[in-house]
Design an enzyme around this catalytic site. Sequence first.
Site, short mmCIF file in Angstrom:
data_model
loop_
_atom_site.label_atom_id
_atom_site.label_comp_id
_atom_site.label_asym_id
_atom_site.label_seq_id
_atom_site.Cartn_x
_atom_site.Cartn_y
_atom_site.Cartn_z
N VAL A 1 37.32 -38.13 -28.43
CA VAL A 1 37.14 -36.66 -28.51
C VAL A 1 35.65 -36.34 -28.50
O VAL A 1 35.24 -35.30 -28.00
CB VAL A 1 37.88 -36.06 -29.74
CG1 VAL A 1 37.24 -36.49 -31.05
CG2 VAL A 1 37.90 -34.55 -29.66
N GLY B 1 36.37 -28.40 -38.02
CA GLY B 1 37.19 -28.30 -36.81
C GLY B 1 38.52 -28.98 -37.02
O GLY B 1 39.05 -29.00 -38.15
N ARG C 1 29.48 -23.31 -38.03
CA ARG C 1 28.80 -22.09 -37.55
C ARG C 1 29.73 -20.89 -37.61
O ARG C 1 29.34 -19.82 -38.04
CB ARG C 1 28.27 -22.32 -36.14
CG ARG C 1 27.09 -23.27 -36.11
CD ARG C 1 26.76 -23.69 -34.73
NE ARG C 1 27.94 -24.26 -34.06
CZ ARG C 1 27.96 -24.69 -32.81
NH1 ARG C 1 26.87 -24.63 -32.09
NH2 ARG C 1 29.05 -25.19 -32.28
N ARG D 1 29.53 -39.18 -36.27
CA ARG D 1 28.67 -40.05 -35.47
C ARG D 1 27.50 -40.49 -36.33
O ARG D 1 26.98 -39.71 -37.15
CB ARG D 1 28.12 -39.29 -34.25
CG ARG D 1 29.11 -39.08 -33.12
CD ARG D 1 29.45 -40.38 -32.41
NE ARG D 1 30.38 -40.18 -31.30
CZ ARG D 1 31.71 -40.23 -31.40
NH1 ARG D 1 32.29 -40.48 -32.56
NH2 ARG D 1 32.47 -40.04 -30.33
N GLU E 1 25.54 -49.08 -33.20
CA GLU E 1 26.86 -49.70 -33.31
C GLU E 1 26.95 -50.82 -32.27
O GLU E 1 26.60 -50.55 -31.12
CB GLU E 1 27.97 -48.68 -33.09
CG GLU E 1 28.03 -47.67 -34.21
CD GLU E 1 29.17 -46.65 -34.06
OE1 GLU E 1 29.98 -46.80 -33.12
OE2 GLU E 1 29.23 -45.72 -34.86
N HIS F 1 33.77 -48.30 -36.88
CA HIS F 1 34.18 -47.17 -36.02
C HIS F 1 35.66 -47.28 -35.61
O HIS F 1 35.99 -47.44 -34.44
CB HIS F 1 33.28 -47.10 -34.78
CG HIS F 1 33.26 -45.73 -34.15
ND1 HIS F 1 32.19 -45.21 -33.48
CD2 HIS F 1 34.22 -44.77 -34.10
CE1 HIS F 1 32.46 -44.00 -33.03
NE2 HIS F 1 33.70 -43.71 -33.40
N ILE F 2 36.52 -47.17 -36.63
CA ILE F 2 37.96 -47.34 -36.38
C ILE F 2 38.76 -46.07 -36.67
O ILE F 2 39.97 -46.12 -36.91
CB ILE F 2 38.54 -48.53 -37.19
CG1 ILE F 2 38.22 -48.38 -38.69
CG2 ILE F 2 38.00 -49.86 -36.67
CD1 ILE F 2 39.00 -49.33 -39.58
N GLY F 3 38.06 -44.92 -36.67
CA GLY F 3 38.71 -43.65 -37.05
C GLY F 3 40.06 -43.42 -36.39
O GLY F 3 41.04 -43.09 -37.05
N SER F 4 40.14 -43.58 -35.08
CA SER F 4 41.39 -43.24 -34.37
C SER F 4 42.27 -44.46 -34.11
O SER F 4 43.24 -44.38 -33.35
CB SER F 4 41.04 -42.57 -33.03
OG SER F 4 40.36 -43.48 -32.18
P1 NAP Z 1 36.11 -30.08 -33.28
O1 NAP Z 1 37.50 -29.60 -33.49
O2 NAP Z 1 35.33 -29.57 -32.13
O3 NAP Z 1 35.34 -29.78 -34.63
C1 NAP Z 1 33.98 -29.82 -34.76
C2 NAP Z 1 33.57 -28.78 -35.79
O4 NAP Z 1 32.17 -28.88 -36.01
C3 NAP Z 1 33.86 -27.37 -35.33
O5 NAP Z 1 34.51 -26.70 -36.38
C4 NAP Z 1 32.50 -26.76 -35.07
O6 NAP Z 1 32.58 -25.38 -35.43
C5 NAP Z 1 31.62 -27.58 -36.00
N1 NAP Z 1 30.25 -27.62 -35.50
C6 NAP Z 1 29.81 -27.76 -34.24
N2 NAP Z 1 28.48 -27.71 -34.20
C7 NAP Z 1 28.07 -27.53 -35.47
C8 NAP Z 1 26.80 -27.37 -36.06
N3 NAP Z 1 25.70 -27.37 -35.32
N4 NAP Z 1 26.74 -27.21 -37.39
C9 NAP Z 1 27.87 -27.18 -38.12
N5 NAP Z 1 29.11 -27.31 -37.62
C10 NAP Z 1 29.18 -27.49 -36.31
O7 NAP Z 1 36.07 -31.66 -33.17
P2 NAP Z 1 37.02 -32.73 -33.88
O8 NAP Z 1 38.15 -33.06 -33.02
O9 NAP Z 1 37.27 -32.29 -35.28
O10 NAP Z 1 36.03 -34.00 -33.88
C11 NAP Z 1 34.80 -33.94 -34.58
C12 NAP Z 1 33.95 -35.16 -34.32
O11 NAP Z 1 34.50 -36.29 -34.97
C13 NAP Z 1 33.87 -35.61 -32.87
O12 NAP Z 1 32.89 -34.88 -32.16
C14 NAP Z 1 33.51 -37.07 -32.98
O13 NAP Z 1 32.12 -37.22 -32.96
C15 NAP Z 1 34.04 -37.46 -34.35
N6 NAP Z 1 35.17 -38.41 -34.28
C16 NAP Z 1 35.01 -39.65 -34.81
C17 NAP Z 1 36.06 -40.53 -34.81
C18 NAP Z 1 35.92 -41.89 -35.40
O14 NAP Z 1 36.53 -42.82 -34.89
N7 NAP Z 1 35.17 -42.06 -36.46
C19 NAP Z 1 37.30 -40.17 -34.24
C20 NAP Z 1 37.42 -38.90 -33.70
C21 NAP Z 1 36.35 -38.02 -33.74
P3 NAP Z 1 31.50 -24.31 -34.95
O15 NAP Z 1 31.36 -24.52 -33.48
O16 NAP Z 1 32.06 -23.03 -35.34
O17 NAP Z 1 30.27 -24.64 -35.71
C1 GLV Z 2 35.79 -41.40 -31.67
O1 GLV Z 2 34.78 -41.57 -32.26
C2 GLV Z 2 36.03 -40.27 -30.84
O2 GLV Z 2 35.11 -39.46 -30.64
O3 GLV Z 2 37.16 -40.15 -30.36
#
Ligand code: NAP
Ligand code: GLV
Length: 349
Positions: free
Chosen positions: A106, A185, A208, A267, A296, A315-318
């Site tokens: 994502v 989000g 935001r 991240r 990483e 990095h095993i979130g998903s």
């Molecule tokens: P999402 O639905 O787009 O949520 C991201 C949130 O962050 C939104 O609510 C957005 O709202 C907010 N945001 C964006 N820019 C911002 C800023 N400058 N300051 C504060 N808030 C901000 O994305 P998601 O699906 O939840 O995924 C989020 C992130 O998780 C991904 O981008 C990825 O990097 C990470 N992730 C990691 C793993 C893992 O394996 N560890 C797995 C999946 C995802 P606003 O735009 O209103 O600010």
């Molecule tokens: C994992 O980190 C993802 O962004 O899906």
Amino acid sequence: MNYKRSVVLVSCLFRKVWTCDITRKMSSGKYQVYITRSDMPESGIELLKKQCDIKMWHKPSPVPPEEFKKSIPGVNAIFCTLCDKINKEILDAAGPELKVVATISVGFDHIDVEECKKRGIKIGYTPNVLTDATAELTMALLLSTSRRLPEAQHEARTGGWVSWAPTWMTGPGLAGSTVGIVGFGRIGQAVARRVKSFGTSKILYFNRSVKEEAKEVGAIKVSFDELLSQSDFVICCAPLVPETNEIFNKSAFEKMKRSAVFINTSRGGTVDQDALIEALKNNTIWAAGLDVTTPEPLPLDSPLFKLKNCVVLPHIGSATIQTRNTMSELSANNILTALNGTNMPAELK
Ligand code: NAP
Ligand code: GLV
């Protein structure tokens, strides 16, 4: 419809059909797809095979950039992971036949989105389908860190378990605590629903925009500094963008409670890692749980691995079996729809 609009419409349609046709002809009837990993889940690959010739990096490790560039001239689609930098050089190497980049993630901070847009290359990604898995892992990491599970298991296995002891291996509990979520989000909200079920007294969020969904869990929107100073658990679920780059720096850690637990499943780039190491060493904060780091994989000699108050995961979130299969299928469908000129199920706009 007036004459001028009809002409534009017909010419657009013609261009679309012509482009698809050229692509197919170039590849003797099948689309050319490059996959950057040998261990991409099979279910997505099976979907692609019907319409595509597949070329694949032959190892379950990231394809080296030079090898990547050599392998993609003329491809119509790249099916990549978050480890592959999709930059100008890669797009140049692929050439004008490249129509879509589909990442099995994502997060899209590894993709030069503007450059893709300029070239009319579509981007597919995998939102929603990994939300629950990542929220579950965030909870697992939070509890492992606060309740010191890796340390406790190590003690049990190495003779440190002498008897039950009143203060040994204690840590902060979630019940009655204040949890602050940065990035409210899809994943941030899924984490909020889960922590609420543990009896937290307050959920704060920093984002935001105001999120309507916050009402469901009674989460309150606050400033970044308010969240840092009031939260017992600070959880980062925000994407890595210029504004969130190293948002967790020395000053941020100093604003947190000394008893705070910091969790990062977004991240590694959202954290100034040297500042975090200092904060953990000096007990500026109580502990940290990281599923993501810089770089990483995290080198084995990283001080983070030596700190008892830090839990590091690779990095095993998903990483649930079902989720990774679904992500692979979604990526394949992103590619097929983009190439066939129909709506992509998950296009990054
Ligand atoms: P999402 O639905 O787009 O949520 C991201 C949130 O962050 C939104 O609510 C957005 O709202 C907010 N945001 C964006 N820019 C911002 C800023 N400058 N300051 C504060 N808030 C901000 O994305 P998601 O699906 O939840 O995924 C989020 C992130 O998780 C991904 O981008 C990825 O990097 C990470 N992730 C990691 C793993 C893992 O394996 N560890 C797995 C999946 C995802 P606003 O735009 O209103 O600010
Ligand atoms: C994992 O980190 C993802 O962004 O899906």
